[in-house]
Design a protein around this motif. Structure first.
Motif, PDB file in Angstrom:
ATOM      1  N   ASN A   1       7.613   1.870  -6.964  1.00 13.74           N
ATOM      2  CA  ASN A   1       7.321   0.570  -6.380  1.00 13.74           C
ATOM      3  C   ASN A   1       6.426  -0.318  -7.248  1.00 13.74           C
ATOM      4  O   ASN A   1       6.462  -1.537  -7.108  1.00 13.74           O
ATOM      5  CB  ASN A   1       6.642   0.756  -5.023  1.00 13.74           C
ATOM      6  CG  ASN A   1       7.596   1.326  -3.993  1.00 13.74           C
ATOM      7  OD1 ASN A   1       8.808   1.228  -4.141  1.00 13.74           O
ATOM      8  ND2 ASN A   1       7.054   1.949  -2.955  1.00 13.74           N
TER       9      ASN A   1
ATOM     10  N   TRP B   1       3.811 -10.719  -5.803  1.00 12.57           N
ATOM     11  CA  TRP B   1       2.835  -9.772  -5.227  1.00 12.57           C
ATOM     12  C   TRP B   1       1.929  -9.297  -6.371  1.00 12.57           C
ATOM     13  O   TRP B   1       2.136  -8.228  -6.942  1.00 12.57           O
ATOM     14  CB  TRP B   1       3.542  -8.592  -4.583  1.00 12.57           C
ATOM     15  CG  TRP B   1       2.662  -7.685  -3.777  1.00 12.57           C
ATOM     16  CD1 TRP B   1       1.322  -7.449  -3.951  1.00 12.57           C
ATOM     17  CD2 TRP B   1       3.051  -6.884  -2.670  1.00 12.57           C
ATOM     18  NE1 TRP B   1       0.867  -6.563  -3.023  1.00 12.57           N
ATOM     19  CE2 TRP B   1       1.914  -6.195  -2.218  1.00 12.57           C
ATOM     20  CE3 TRP B   1       4.265  -6.667  -2.015  1.00 12.57           C
ATOM     21  CZ2 TRP B   1       1.944  -5.300  -1.146  1.00 12.57           C
ATOM     22  CZ3 TRP B   1       4.297  -5.779  -0.961  1.00 12.57           C
ATOM     23  CH2 TRP B   1       3.144  -5.110  -0.520  1.00 12.57           C
TER      24      TRP B   1
ATOM     25  N   ILE C   1      -3.780  -2.018  -0.370  1.00 10.05           N
ATOM     26  CA  ILE C   1      -2.377  -1.754  -0.015  1.00 10.05           C
ATOM     27  C   ILE C   1      -2.315  -0.698   1.088  1.00 10.05           C
ATOM     28  O   ILE C   1      -1.585  -0.849   2.074  1.00 10.05           O
ATOM     29  CB  ILE C   1      -1.573  -1.297  -1.254  1.00 10.05           C
ATOM     30  CG1 ILE C   1      -1.311  -2.489  -2.158  1.00 10.05           C
ATOM     31  CG2 ILE C   1      -0.252  -0.648  -0.836  1.00 10.05           C
ATOM     32  CD1 ILE C   1      -0.413  -2.186  -3.339  1.00 10.05           C
TER      33      ILE C   1
ATOM     34  N   ASP D   1      -1.389   9.191  -1.735  1.00 14.44           N
ATOM     35  CA  ASP D   1       0.011   8.749  -1.570  1.00 14.44           C
ATOM     36  C   ASP D   1       0.942   9.945  -1.821  1.00 14.44           C
ATOM     37  O   ASP D   1       1.938   9.839  -2.526  1.00 14.44           O
ATOM     38  CB  ASP D   1       0.298   7.626  -2.573  1.00 14.44           C
ATOM     39  CG  ASP D   1       1.567   6.847  -2.238  1.00 14.44           C
ATOM     40  OD1 ASP D   1       1.913   6.743  -1.046  1.00 14.44           O
ATOM     41  OD2 ASP D   1       2.198   6.330  -3.184  1.00 14.44           O
TER      42      ASP D   1
ATOM     43  N   HIS E   1       3.487  11.584  -0.992  1.00 14.14           N
ATOM     44  CA  HIS E   1       4.791  11.671  -0.329  1.00 14.14           C
ATOM     45  C   HIS E   1       5.769  12.457  -1.202  1.00 14.14           C
ATOM     46  O   HIS E   1       5.421  12.910  -2.309  1.00 14.14           O
ATOM     47  CB  HIS E   1       5.303  10.271   0.005  1.00 14.14           C
ATOM     48  CG  HIS E   1       5.383   9.350  -1.176  1.00 14.14           C
ATOM     49  ND1 HIS E   1       6.406   9.405  -2.085  1.00 14.14           N
ATOM     50  CD2 HIS E   1       4.560   8.351  -1.598  1.00 14.14           C
ATOM     51  CE1 HIS E   1       6.222   8.468  -3.005  1.00 14.14           C
ATOM     52  NE2 HIS E   1       5.111   7.827  -2.737  1.00 14.14           N
TER      53      HIS E   1
ATOM     54  N   PHE F   1      -3.391   6.056  -6.125  1.00 12.10           N
ATOM     55  CA  PHE F   1      -4.040   5.681  -4.858  1.00 12.10           C
ATOM     56  C   PHE F   1      -5.271   6.557  -4.581  1.00 12.10           C
ATOM     57  O   PHE F   1      -5.726   6.642  -3.432  1.00 12.10           O
ATOM     58  CB  PHE F   1      -3.039   5.786  -3.703  1.00 12.10           C
ATOM     59  CG  PHE F   1      -2.067   4.642  -3.650  1.00 12.10           C
ATOM     60  CD1 PHE F   1      -2.286   3.558  -2.822  1.00 12.10           C
ATOM     61  CD2 PHE F   1      -0.939   4.646  -4.456  1.00 12.10           C
ATOM     62  CE1 PHE F   1      -1.397   2.492  -2.782  1.00 12.10           C
ATOM     63  CE2 PHE F   1      -0.040   3.584  -4.427  1.00 12.10           C
ATOM     64  CZ  PHE F   1      -0.269   2.503  -3.588  1.00 12.10           C
TER      65      PHE F   1
ATOM     66  N   ARG G   1       4.584   4.085   9.332  1.00  9.31           N
ATOM     67  CA  ARG G   1       4.637   3.113   8.231  1.00  9.31           C
ATOM     68  C   ARG G   1       5.977   3.154   7.511  1.00  9.31           C
ATOM     69  O   ARG G   1       6.470   2.131   7.043  1.00  9.31           O
ATOM     70  CB  ARG G   1       3.510   3.336   7.237  1.00  9.31           C
ATOM     71  CG  ARG G   1       3.709   4.592   6.410  1.00  9.31           C
ATOM     72  CD  ARG G   1       3.092   4.572   5.052  1.00  9.31           C
ATOM     73  NE  ARG G   1       3.519   3.461   4.225  1.00  9.31           N
ATOM     74  CZ  ARG G   1       3.235   3.356   2.948  1.00  9.31           C
ATOM     75  NH1 ARG G   1       2.510   4.275   2.360  1.00  9.31           N
ATOM     76  NH2 ARG G   1       3.632   2.339   2.227  1.00  9.31           N
ATOM     77  N   ARG G   2       6.570   4.351   7.382  1.00 11.05           N
ATOM     78  CA  ARG G   2       7.830   4.465   6.637  1.00 11.05           C
ATOM     79  C   ARG G   2       9.032   4.009   7.463  1.00 11.05           C
ATOM     80  O   ARG G   2      10.113   3.806   6.931  1.00 11.05           O
ATOM     81  CB  ARG G   2       8.044   5.908   6.172  1.00 11.05           C
ATOM     82  CG  ARG G   2       7.026   6.428   5.164  1.00 11.05           C
ATOM     83  CD  ARG G   2       7.025   5.652   3.876  1.00 11.05           C
ATOM     84  NE  ARG G   2       6.141   6.263   2.871  1.00 11.05           N
ATOM     85  CZ  ARG G   2       5.763   5.662   1.749  1.00 11.05           C
ATOM     86  NH1 ARG G   2       6.172   4.432   1.471  1.00 11.05           N
ATOM     87  NH2 ARG G   2       4.962   6.270   0.893  1.00 11.05           N
TER      88      ARG G   2
ATOM     89  N   TYR H   1       6.680  -1.820   5.192  1.00  8.41           N
ATOM     90  CA  TYR H   1       7.295  -2.403   3.987  1.00  8.41           C
ATOM     91  C   TYR H   1       8.055  -1.368   3.168  1.00  8.41           C
ATOM     92  O   TYR H   1       9.223  -1.566   2.853  1.00  8.41           O
ATOM     93  CB  TYR H   1       6.198  -3.048   3.123  1.00  8.41           C
ATOM     94  CG  TYR H   1       6.719  -3.611   1.816  1.00  8.41           C
ATOM     95  CD1 TYR H   1       7.291  -4.882   1.774  1.00  8.41           C
ATOM     96  CD2 TYR H   1       6.663  -2.869   0.637  1.00  8.41           C
ATOM     97  CE1 TYR H   1       7.788  -5.403   0.580  1.00  8.41           C
ATOM     98  CE2 TYR H   1       7.160  -3.378  -0.554  1.00  8.41           C
ATOM     99  CZ  TYR H   1       7.716  -4.648  -0.578  1.00  8.41           C
ATOM    100  OH  TYR H   1       8.207  -5.144  -1.759  1.00  8.41           O
TER     101      TYR H   1
HETATM  102  C1  SR1 Z   1       4.237  -2.409  -2.710  1.00  7.30           C
HETATM  103  S1  SR1 Z   1       4.854  -0.895  -2.169  1.00  7.30           S
HETATM  104  C2  SR1 Z   1       3.435   0.043  -1.983  1.00  7.30           C
HETATM  105  C3  SR1 Z   1       3.727   1.433  -1.592  1.00  7.30           C
HETATM  106  O1  SR1 Z   1       4.359   2.101  -2.656  1.00  7.30           O
HETATM  107  C4  SR1 Z   1       3.655   3.284  -2.953  1.00  7.30           C
HETATM  108  O2  SR1 Z   1       4.503   4.341  -3.189  1.00  7.30           O
HETATM  109  C5  SR1 Z   1       2.747   3.525  -1.789  1.00  7.30           C
HETATM  110  O3  SR1 Z   1       3.339   4.342  -0.835  1.00  7.30           O
HETATM  111  C6  SR1 Z   1       2.475   2.171  -1.326  1.00  7.30           C
HETATM  112  O4  SR1 Z   1       2.056   2.105   0.007  1.00  7.30           O
END
Ligand code: SR1
Ligand code: MG
Length: 434
Positions: free
Chosen positions: A47, A77, A180, A238, A240, A258, A367-368, A372
């Motif tokens: 991202n 952004w 973020i 982060d 994941h 992060f 959130r997922r 966003y």
């Molecule tokens: C702008 S997207 C931001 C997200 O991408 C990263 O992998 C994190 O999960 C973050 O919240």
């Protein structure tokens, strides 16, 4: 503001990467030959950053540059490039403890905000393996081990308060990425803002139910405050399934940008959440239904193995290294009664991490699904109604974790509850009291 050498930041391209790397002696030694011998591949798919793989006659490296904006969104952004300093700071702080569970850092250029690290090939991102149904049975042990080592060695258990204060001071500077997380994890999904992805019609009732639920938002507020006020250990922030790369035998945790001094349970819960989402998504993926069913049993077992590996490694470090930091002065627990009491305190510490993890599982699911940055596990389900059904089960589970945490005293309770929630359906009222 961090001190950094003078120089002009430039966004690297596949064409300019070799010239840049030629200035880094450690990297030239890994690649062998010279710039004209190096093959560059642009492999960015995350991202935020640009990523190149560079191969030379002697070896390869991975080049990651922080862009002044979020790559996935573009220049609209803006994003502080200083984040690379925190990613490399995180890697260096943990290197003595996690070793080969993370990629080796070859060089850091603080002018170009470029990290040059070990290429991970033929490793595959865990999320992709989960979607493709390729089981990686060594991942849960490895990631549990990683999180336990990071959590123990950067906490008050292992450190003087002066050492820990230095970590808090440094990582408190990671403001852009914490903004973020505060927005995208803890805030946006519970309201309607431009950053959230549009909600599909089938999931509108669920989105409204989450966003109108004051009890739910109160529980989230407690967790948001905890994230801001509990500098328990250095967390990845982060963790994941896209932050883990693996082969059948080797597992690495990547992308620590992060990094934050926060609740240990946040990393534990984040990793569990992405297995849980893979579990809810799997029956809706293409492929043989029996094969998908068998694979999701493996996913559920992996959750248990991850937590067990984390708990066992953390307990072993506590017993073998001992709580040498300021938290539990050894002199207070020297006799037999003291040692027995300390073992009880260790269990209480782990129970607290578990409670924080349960909440983090829920936060990461919400959130997922509603925010966003959504996950491919669900997005690959082409039919919108089937995708919504998979997501609804996960949301129902998340709501229960946040509102009824007493039902989840241990990991067995958590994984045993999963099948109940896949029957939640598109009407959020049906599972309101589950
Ligand atoms: C702008 S997207 C931001 C997200 O991408 C990263 O992998 C994190 O999960 C973050 O919240
Ligand atoms: Mg990342």
């Amino acid at each position: 503001m961090l001190d950094r050498p003078e120089g002009e930041y430039r966004i690297l391209t596949a064409a300019t990467v070799p010239t840049h790397l030629a200035e880094l002696a450690d990297v030239v030694a890994v690649l062998g030959g010279g710039p004209s011998d190096w093959r560059v591949r642009d492999v960015a798919d995350g991202n935020l950053n640009s990523v190149f793989l560079v191969d030379g006659p002697a070896g390869g490296v991975c080049v990651k540059q922080a862009l002044p904006y979020a790559r996935i969104h573009g220049e609209a952004w803006p994003l502080d490039i200083e984040r690379a300093t925190f990613e490399v700071g995180y890697a260096r702080r943990l290197d003595p403890f996690v070793g080969r569970l993370a990629p080796r850092i070859h060089a850091y250029d603080p002018v170009q905000y470029v990290i040059v690290m070990e290429t991970l090939e033929p490793h595959v991102v865990l999320r992709r393996s989960l979607i493709e149904g390729v089981h990686r049975p060594k991942v849960p042990d490895a990631v549990g081990d990683y999180v336990a080592r990071a959590a123990f060695h950067t906490s008050d258990l292992a450190n003087t308060f002066e050492r820990k204060a230095a970590d808090v001071a440094f990582f408190s500077g990671n403001l852009a990425l914490q903004r973020i997380s505060i927005d995208l994890v803890f805030t946006d999904p519970y309201t309607e803002v431009w950053r959230n992805k549009p909600v599909a019609p089938h999931l509108l009732a669920w989105a409204a139910a989450v966003r109108e639920d004051v009890e739910l938002k109160s529980a989230v507020a407690v967790e948001r405050l905890k994230y801001l006020n509990k500098p328990q250990s250095l967390i990845h922030g982060d963790l994941h399934s896209g932050s883990v790369m693996a082969t059948a035998d080797d597992t690495r945790v990547i992308d620590g940008e992060f990094a934050w001094m926060g609740p240990t349970g946040f990393d534990v819960g984040t990793f569990v959440a992405h297995y849980v989402m893979a579990w809810f998504a799997k029956p809706f993926h293409d492929g043989d239904p029996a094969g998908n069913a068998a694979f999701r049993d493996l996913i559920r077992d992996d959750v248990v193995r991850f937590w067990t590996a984390f708990r066992d490694r953390f307990s072993a470090l506590w017993d073998e290294v001992g709580p040498t930091g300021d938290a539990y002065p050894p002199g207070h627990f020297a006799d037999a009664a003291g040692r027995a009491r300390l073992a009880g305190l260790r269990e209480a510490y782990l129970a607290d991490v578990f409670r924080d993890a349960v909440a983090a599982v829920a936060l990461k699911i919400v959130r997922r699904v509603l925010g966003y940055a959504q996950v491919a596990d669900f997005l690959v389900i082409a039919d919108p109604e089937r995708q919504a059904l998979a997501k609804a089960g996960a949301l129902a589970f998340a709501r229960s974790l946040l509102l009824r945490p007493e039902r989840y005293p241990d990991l067995a309770a958590l994984v045993n509850a999963l099948p109940v929630f896949e029957r939640a359906g598109l009407d959020p009222l049906r599972s309101r009291n589950w």
